[in-house]
Each structure stands twice: as structure tokens, then as C-alpha cells.
Scaffold this motif. Structure first.
Motif, mmCIF file in Angstrom:
data_model
loop_
_atom_site.group_PDB
_atom_site.id
_atom_site.type_symbol
_atom_site.label_atom_id
_atom_site.label_comp_id
_atom_site.label_asym_id
_atom_site.label_seq_id
_atom_site.Cartn_x
_atom_site.Cartn_y
_atom_site.Cartn_z
ATOM 1 N N VAL A 160 0.887 -1.154 0.000
ATOM 2 C CA VAL A 160 0.000 0.000 0.000
ATOM 3 C C VAL A 160 0.927 1.206 0.000
ATOM 4 C CG1 VAL A 160 -1.680 1.337 1.304
ATOM 5 C CG2 VAL A 160 -1.911 -1.149 1.180
ATOM 6 N N GLY A 161 0.978 1.920 -1.105
ATOM 7 C CA GLY A 161 1.996 2.948 -1.259
ATOM 8 C C GLY A 161 3.363 2.276 -1.274
ATOM 9 N N SER A 162 4.234 2.711 -0.397
ATOM 10 C CA SER A 162 5.565 2.090 -0.299
ATOM 11 C C SER A 162 5.634 1.056 0.826
ATOM 12 C CB SER A 162 6.625 3.177 -0.065
ATOM 13 O OG SER A 162 6.367 3.859 1.159
ATOM 14 N N ARG A 163 4.524 0.837 1.494
ATOM 15 C CA ARG A 163 4.494 -0.051 2.659
ATOM 16 C C ARG A 163 4.259 -1.492 2.249
ATOM 17 N NH1 ARG A 163 0.212 0.897 7.632
ATOM 18 N NH2 ARG A 163 1.483 0.045 9.328
ATOM 19 N N ASP A 164 5.204 -2.355 2.533
ATOM 20 C CA ASP A 164 5.120 -3.772 2.236
ATOM 21 C C ASP A 164 4.215 -4.425 3.277
ATOM 22 O OD1 ASP A 164 5.560 -6.560 2.099
ATOM 23 O OD2 ASP A 164 7.636 -6.322 1.473
ATOM 24 N N ILE A 165 3.001 -4.834 2.862
ATOM 25 C CA ILE A 165 2.053 -5.365 3.844
ATOM 26 C C ILE A 165 2.432 -6.783 4.276
ATOM 27 C CG2 ILE A 165 0.183 -3.867 3.101
ATOM 28 C CD1 ILE A 165 -1.082 -6.209 1.667
ATOM 29 N N ASN A 166 3.144 -7.526 3.434
ATOM 30 C CA ASN A 166 3.648 -8.836 3.854
ATOM 31 C C ASN A 166 4.570 -8.646 5.054
ATOM 32 O OD1 ASN A 166 2.925 -8.750 1.047
ATOM 33 N ND2 ASN A 166 3.895 -10.731 0.717
ATOM 34 N N ALA A 167 5.515 -7.703 4.902
ATOM 35 C CA ALA A 167 6.471 -7.416 5.969
ATOM 36 C C ALA A 167 5.768 -6.910 7.218
ATOM 37 C CB ALA A 167 7.491 -6.377 5.494
ATOM 38 N N GLU A 168 4.737 -6.070 7.036
ATOM 39 C CA GLU A 168 4.037 -5.483 8.171
ATOM 40 C C GLU A 168 3.332 -6.547 9.005
ATOM 41 O OE1 GLU A 168 2.979 -2.479 10.739
ATOM 42 O OE2 GLU A 168 4.410 -2.450 9.079
ATOM 43 N N MET A 169 2.762 -7.554 8.352
ATOM 44 C CA MET A 169 2.099 -8.622 9.095
ATOM 45 C C MET A 169 3.093 -9.373 9.976
ATOM 46 S SD MET A 169 -1.155 -8.589 8.592
ATOM 47 C CE MET A 169 -1.615 -10.216 9.168
ATOM 48 N N VAL A 170 4.285 -9.636 9.451
ATOM 49 C CA VAL A 170 5.312 -10.314 10.239
ATOM 50 C C VAL A 170 5.821 -9.393 11.343
ATOM 51 C CG1 VAL A 170 7.572 -11.445 10.172
ATOM 52 C CG2 VAL A 170 5.969 -11.741 8.269
ATOM 53 N N ARG A 171 6.020 -8.119 10.993
ATOM 54 C CA ARG A 171 6.552 -7.158 11.975
ATOM 55 C C ARG A 171 5.608 -6.965 13.153
ATOM 56 N NH1 ARG A 171 8.307 -5.196 15.405
ATOM 57 N NH2 ARG A 171 9.769 -3.468 15.710
ATOM 58 N N GLY B 203 3.926 -9.245 14.464
ATOM 59 C CA GLY B 203 3.822 -10.520 15.183
ATOM 60 C C GLY B 203 2.551 -11.274 14.864
ATOM 61 N N LEU B 204 1.983 -11.034 13.672
ATOM 62 C CA LEU B 204 0.736 -11.694 13.288
ATOM 63 C C LEU B 204 0.925 -12.624 12.100
ATOM 64 C CD1 LEU B 204 -1.682 -8.699 13.867
ATOM 65 C CD2 LEU B 204 -1.492 -10.789 15.238
ATOM 66 N N ALA B 205 2.177 -12.910 11.776
ATOM 67 C CA ALA B 205 2.516 -13.909 10.763
ATOM 68 C C ALA B 205 3.961 -14.338 10.980
ATOM 69 C CB ALA B 205 2.325 -13.355 9.351
ATOM 70 N N TRP B 206 4.250 -15.531 10.549
ATOM 71 C CA TRP B 206 5.613 -16.063 10.588
ATOM 72 C C TRP B 206 6.304 -15.777 9.261
ATOM 73 C CZ3 TRP B 206 1.863 -17.895 13.609
ATOM 74 C CH2 TRP B 206 2.165 -18.526 14.826
ATOM 75 N N ALA B 207 7.611 -15.612 9.285
ATOM 76 C CA ALA B 207 8.385 -15.662 8.046
ATOM 77 C C ALA B 207 8.353 -17.111 7.579
ATOM 78 C CB ALA B 207 9.816 -15.202 8.298
ATOM 79 N N PHE B 208 7.861 -17.337 6.377
ATOM 80 C CA PHE B 208 7.666 -18.707 5.881
ATOM 81 C C PHE B 208 8.972 -19.201 5.269
ATOM 82 C CE2 PHE B 208 3.933 -21.276 3.858
ATOM 83 C CZ PHE B 208 4.316 -22.387 4.599
ATOM 84 N N ILE B 209 9.935 -19.502 6.156
ATOM 85 C CA ILE B 209 11.302 -19.766 5.704
ATOM 86 C C ILE B 209 11.435 -21.061 4.902
ATOM 87 C CG2 ILE B 209 12.366 -18.399 7.523
ATOM 88 C CD1 ILE B 209 12.907 -20.979 9.050
ATOM 89 N N LYS B 210 10.417 -21.889 4.910
ATOM 90 C CA LYS B 210 10.448 -23.080 4.054
ATOM 91 C C LYS B 210 10.530 -22.669 2.589
ATOM 92 C CE LYS B 210 7.883 -27.314 2.981
ATOM 93 N NZ LYS B 210 6.706 -28.149 3.316
ATOM 94 N N VAL C 33 12.772 -12.592 7.424
ATOM 95 C CA VAL C 33 13.396 -13.097 8.645
ATOM 96 C C VAL C 33 13.717 -11.962 9.612
ATOM 97 C CG1 VAL C 33 15.492 -14.179 9.550
ATOM 98 C CG2 VAL C 33 14.294 -15.218 7.616
ATOM 99 N N SER C 34 14.184 -10.834 9.114
ATOM 100 C CA SER C 34 14.544 -9.723 10.010
ATOM 101 C C SER C 34 13.315 -9.161 10.704
ATOM 102 C CB SER C 34 15.280 -8.619 9.246
ATOM 103 O OG SER C 34 14.468 -8.076 8.223
ATOM 104 N N GLU C 35 12.174 -9.098 10.007
ATOM 105 C CA GLU C 35 10.929 -8.627 10.626
ATOM 106 C C GLU C 35 10.476 -9.596 11.714
ATOM 107 O OE1 GLU C 35 11.122 -6.554 6.715
ATOM 108 O OE2 GLU C 35 11.488 -8.601 7.401
ATOM 109 N N GLU C 36 10.621 -10.888 11.461
ATOM 110 C CA GLU C 36 10.249 -11.855 12.489
ATOM 111 C C GLU C 36 11.169 -11.726 13.698
ATOM 112 O OE1 GLU C 36 10.599 -16.574 13.060
ATOM 113 O OE2 GLU C 36 9.162 -15.994 11.487
ATOM 114 N N TYR C 37 12.449 -11.527 13.445
ATOM 115 C CA TYR C 37 13.392 -11.388 14.554
ATOM 116 C C TYR C 37 13.016 -10.194 15.430
ATOM 117 C CZ TYR C 37 17.697 -10.477 17.116
ATOM 118 O OH TYR C 37 18.609 -10.238 18.106
#
Length: 237
Positions: free
Chosen positions: A118-129, A131-138, A144-148
Motif C-alpha cells: 500500500v503505497g511504499s508499505r510492504d504489507i507482507n512485511a508489516e504482518m510479520v513485523r 507478530g501476526l505472521a511467521w516468516a515462511f522460511i520453508k 526473517v529480520s521482521e520476524e526477529y
């Protein structure tokens, strides 16, 4: 589980977008930006990691959110409805906004995998940041940095030990398959919304009674259900 299919099909996507613009599919839906191949428009939320723009179902690349019926542990005691919270958070991120999704491939169910903004905001990253989604490292280490960061702050699903969505799905499937014919645990029923199928982790799964009535059937896999023309139940519309 997803099988990637990197596509070089910008021409087909553009043609589909022009068709959609001429005939106005999905209300205020949506177009594909002809220059970039991006899918652009207002989004309808399916669950915490899936949206629809026009006729295109999009799985947010690189993340895995709690399932709709999943509960997570609270910091001190008890449970909270983390699946519902994830869906609500994604809905807030995209509500009344123009969403732009850059496709990266497709999964085996035909859903488009994409990085959405949305604009420049990565909503995938925001969900992980949040704490409402996992980084799907599989499948990807992109978030990964947002999950950390979320883990470090003990927010969302990281406030207490909790079950990952992939482990949750596996346990729910095993339990449901033990009572399903031939282990085919997906329930299908015909409703006013059309031909709908329910996964064992769906919040409505237990409410669908497979009593042999017309319009009800079992499926062994999502791919089978989709191929038969059925679609998954949505948490929010």
C-alpha cells in the motif's frame, strides 16, 4: 504446502486486465498495471495471508499467518484468537486503499504469489513485523529480520510459546482424517455463496454436518476441490 511456478506471462495478465477494465469485473476491482505486470486495486481479505483483487486470488509471498480458527497462547495465561486477529490486521492495512501486488509465481492451487504494498508499505512485511505472521522460511527468507524484531519485542504470536500455522494445520488434518472416509478430510457443501470447501482448521468445519444430503461431498486435497470448481470458505468478505 506450495509448489512454485515462476511465470513469464505478463502478456496474458495485461490482456486479462484490459478485459476486466472493459467489463468491470468485481465492482471497484481492478486492473493490472500494464507496464509492470503488477496487480493493482482494492483488495478483499480472505484470511491473514490471502487477499483477492478482482478475480485474482493472491497468497502473500514469504509469510504464513495463523489459521482462522487458530488460538495462540497469551503471555501470562489463557489463549487469544490469533487467527482472527491476523485477518483483522490485514483488513485494516488494505481497507479503502489501493493495493499493488508484484507477482513472483503461483502455488499448486493456482493462487498468485506476490509481494503486496500500500503505497511504499510492504504489507507482507508489516504482518510479520506486527507478530501476526511467521516468516515462511520453508519457501523464503525475505522477512526473517521482521520476524526477529517481533520475537525480540515479544509481540503478537511471540508473547508466549505457540504452535506455528504449518504444525497447526498438520495436527488438525490428522485429527479430522481419522474420522473421514478414506482419510479425505476436506468438507464441501453448497451454500448461498456457492460451492464451498472447508479445511479441517476452518472455524466452520465442525458446523458442516456430512449427512449425505445433496450438495455435500468429501475431498482428499485442495487441488481436487479447486479442480472440481469449488472454492475455500472465507473468514471475512
Amino acid at each position: 504446502m506450495r509448489v512454485y511456478s515462476r511465470c513469464g506471462c505478463v502478456g496474458r495478465r495485461v490482456a486479462f486486465a484490459l478485459f476486466g477494465l472493459m467489463f468491470g469485473f468485481a465492482g471497484s476491482a481492478t486492473a493490472m498495471a500494464a507496464g509492470s505486470g503488477a496487480i493493482v486495486g482494492q483488495a478483499r481479505v480472505v484470511d491473514g495471508d490471502t487477499i483477492e483483487i478482482g478475480a485474482t486470488k493472491i497468497r502473500l509471498e514469504g509469510i504464513d499467518a495463523p489459521e482462522a480458527g487458530q488460538a495462540c497462547s497469551r503471555r501470562w495465561f489463557g489463549k487469544w484468537n490469533c487467527g482472527t486477529a491476523a485477518t483483522s490486521a490485514l483488513s485494516k492495512l488494505v481497507r479503502n486503499q489501493t493495493v499493488s501486488c508484484e507477482p513472483t509465481g503461483a502455488d499448486k492451487y493456482g493462487r498468485t504469489l506476490a509481494i503486496c504494498k500500500v503505497g511504499s508499505r510492504d504489507i507482507n512485511a508489516e504482518m510479520v513485523r506486527q507478530g501476526l505472521a511467521w516468516a515462511f522460511i520453508k519457501y523464503s527468507r525475505r522477512y526473517v529480520s521482521e520476524e526477529y524484531a517481533a520475537r525480540r519485542e515479544n509481540i503478537g504470536v511471540w508473547q508466549a510459546p505457540t504452535t506455528s500455522p504449518w504444525d497447526y494445520r498438520a495436527s488438525q488434518w490428522i485429527e479430522a482424517a481419522s474420522d473421514a472416509p478414506k482419510g479425505c478430510a476436506i468438507k464441501g457443501n453448497v451454500s448461498r455463496q456457492g460451492n464451498i470447501y472447508h479445511m479441517p482448521w476452518s472455524p466452520w468445519y465442525g458446523k458442516v454436518k456430512m449427512d449425505g444430503a445433496p450438495g455435500k461431498r468429501w475431498f482428499c486435497s485442495e487441488a481436487e476441490a479447486v479442480a472440481a470448481g469449488w472454492r475455500p470458505a472465507r473468514e471475512m468478505h
